[in-house]
Design an enzyme around this catalytic site. Structure first.
Site, PDB file in Angstrom:
ATOM      1  N   TYR A   1       4.658  37.693   9.735  1.00 14.41           N
ATOM      2  CA  TYR A   1       6.112  37.555   9.710  1.00 14.41           C
ATOM      3  C   TYR A   1       6.731  38.168   8.455  1.00 14.41           C
ATOM      4  CZ  TYR A   1       6.354  34.475  13.764  1.00 14.41           C
ATOM      5  OH  TYR A   1       6.302  33.970  15.036  1.00 14.41           O
TER       6      TYR A   1
ATOM      7  N   LYS B   1      -7.124   3.781   7.311  1.00 15.44           N
ATOM      8  CA  LYS B   1      -5.770   3.972   7.837  1.00 15.44           C
ATOM      9  C   LYS B   1      -5.507   5.463   8.053  1.00 15.44           C
ATOM     10  CE  LYS B   1      -3.818   4.198   3.216  1.00 15.44           C
ATOM     11  NZ  LYS B   1      -3.396   3.408   2.046  1.00 15.44           N
TER      12      LYS B   1
HETATM   13  C1  LIG Z   1      -4.342   3.469   0.960  1.00 19.18           C
HETATM   14  C2  LIG Z   1      -4.559   2.240   0.209  1.00 19.18           C
HETATM   15  C3  LIG Z   1      -5.765   2.007  -0.485  1.00 19.18           C
HETATM   16  C4  LIG Z   1      -6.830   3.059  -0.628  1.00 19.18           C
HETATM   17  O1  LIG Z   1      -6.462   3.974  -1.628  1.00 19.18           O
HETATM   18  P1  LIG Z   1      -7.403   5.202  -2.036  1.00 19.18           P
HETATM   19  O2  LIG Z   1      -6.714   5.796  -3.198  1.00 19.18           O
HETATM   20  O3  LIG Z   1      -7.441   6.116  -0.861  1.00 19.18           O
HETATM   21  O4  LIG Z   1      -8.749   4.656  -2.348  1.00 19.18           O
HETATM   22  C5  LIG Z   1      -5.941   0.772  -1.073  1.00 19.18           C
HETATM   23  N1  LIG Z   1      -4.998  -0.186  -0.995  1.00 19.18           N
HETATM   24  C6  LIG Z   1      -3.816  -0.006  -0.363  1.00 19.18           C
HETATM   25  C7  LIG Z   1      -2.820  -1.097  -0.316  1.00 19.18           C
HETATM   26  C8  LIG Z   1      -3.554   1.215   0.240  1.00 19.18           C
HETATM   27  O5  LIG Z   1      -2.382   1.401   0.860  1.00 19.18           O
END
Ligand SMILES: *Cc1c(COP(=O)(O)O)cnc(C)c1O
Length: 395
Positions: free
Chosen positions: A289, A32
């Site tokens: 800046y 994601k």
């Molecule tokens: C993002 C997410 C993961 C992965 O988590 P990590 O800590 O990056 O391994 C697993 N399950 C859900 C529901 C998530 O939103």
């Protein structure tokens, strides 16, 4: 964009295999947020080749981009849409046979109507249990029982997965995790009683695999899955990219807190730019800046064509009173000086040997990690990685 990201496909694959070996159960590769800033269309085929049979994306748009990247890849992983769905998402989910995470009756109804209208095969959905994080999902109870009864009565949808998410997976001996496990088991008992049989039961993340409080952190999940004749799966994101949260100790917990897989993970992303210009400043000259940094001696400065709009956090800026971030030029450390601008950053190359215009500067990678940026910026590696905006290519 004057910076680019080089992705190590071999490290990505090695990280996936290390996580799968440590987990001992199926590992969903979570890609994601454009693979945590690494580029999901580049990472998805590489992870599929490394053995991932499940990929997790945030929404339908990400799913479509990932699916296109998987053309010709066999076997093609299944794609889980993790962050809910809007009513207008249903047609694309059915068309592409994505597996959506669901937890409300309106979500289920819009999907079932779409399946019927399209004359499509039953759609596999993943039902999320809110076991104590109060984010996404339905808690065990009457509403949940109603959803199970609805699923029994609607063959347009099949319950492919039952899942939950832990809020404190990186805390060894976390009482919150214990409570969440109990509530999830309660939900599993209700599913068993309904007669529904999901193919998959999934829970946990990278920290769940990494947390050494238990010798086999997946034993609980495997046992729960067995009660439904389902297969257990854990979802890993940050670990794929070579990072993990430190394992912390819950108050009063005296057992082990060792990290099980952390040391085997290697950063996949190297974020680079080039030296755009070099200049010399005299003592007393202001840099950047507000003159937040005043040269205390004659300095040689290198200008880098990246800034906070590219994801180089402004909190890595340095004043005379406090050092900030650094980059690596020809393997040598060059400290950021003055305030990071929107598209420009100045670093100190005084005394560094052989720095020329056009030389590569490493912003993130070996020697300067997302954890380094995160600790200076007061955040976590996740946010640093997701914030990088640069061209991506596999190396
Ligand atoms: C993002 C997410 C993961 C992965 O988590 P990590 O800590 O990056 O391994 C697993 N399950 C859900 C529901 C998530 O939103």
């Amino acid at each position: 964009m004057n910076s680019w990201v080089e992705l190590s496909e071999s490290r990505l694959a090695a990280n996936y295999r290390a996580l799968a070996e440590m987990a001992g159960v199926e590992v969903m590769a979570v890609i994601k947020a454009d693979a945590y800033g690494h580029g999901a269309p580049a990472c998805a085929p590489a992870l599929a080749r490394a053995g991932a049979r499940w990929l997790g994306v945030a929404d339908v748009a990400e799913g479509v981009a990932v699916l296109a990247s998987l053309a010709g890849v066999e076997p093609r992983p299944r794609i889980l849409i993790m962050s809910g769905l809007l009513p207008e998402d249903a047609p694309a989910i059915v068309e592409h046979d994505f597996a959506p995470v669901v937890w409300t009756l309106p979500q289920l109804e819009s999907l079932a109507v779409t399946v019927s209208r399209a004359g499509a095969a039953p759609l596999g959905v993943h039902l999320e249990i809110d076991s104590g994080m109060s984010r996404q999902g339905v808690a065990p109870g009457p509403e949940f029982d109603g959803i199970l009864a609805w699923l029994v009565a609607h063959p347009q949808l099949t319950l492919e997965g039952l899942m939950t998410h832990f809020a404190s997976a990186e805390i060894a001996g976390s009482p919150q995790t214990t409570l969440q496990r109990e509530r999830f088991e309660q939900a599993c008992r209700a599913v068993a009683a309904s007669g529904l049989r999901p193919a998959w039961v999934h829970a946990g993340n990278t920290s769940t695999i990494d947390n050494g409080a238990e010798a086999d952190p997946m034993a609980w999940l495997a046992r729960v899955a067995r009660t439904l004749s389902a297969r257990p799966m854990v979802r890993s994101g940050i670990g794929l990219y070579g990072y993990s949260l430190p394992i912390e100790r819950a108050p009063g917990f005296s057992g082990p807190v060792a990290a099980r897989v952390h040391d085997r993970l290697q950063p996949v992303m190297t974020w680079k730019t080039r030296v755009m210009a070099l200049s010399d400043v005299a003592p007393g000259e202001a840099v950047g800046y507000n003159g937040a940094f005043i040269a205390q001696r004659a300095m040689r400065l290198a200008l880098l064509p990246v800034g906070y709009s590219d994801g180089l956090r402004r909190s890595l800026s340095a004043t005379n009173g406090s050092t900030g971030g650094w980059v690596l030029i020809n393997g040598q450390r060059a400290n950021i000086v003055g305030r990071i601008s929107m598209n420009l950053t100045v670093v100190d190359v005084t005394g560094l040997s052989g720095v020329n215009v056009g030389d590569e500067a490493v912003l993130l990678g070996d020697g300067i990690t997302a954890d380094d940026h995160a600790s200076i910026a007061g955040t976590i590696s996740y946010e640093i990685l997701c914030g990088v905006r640069a061209r991506q290519r596999l190396a």
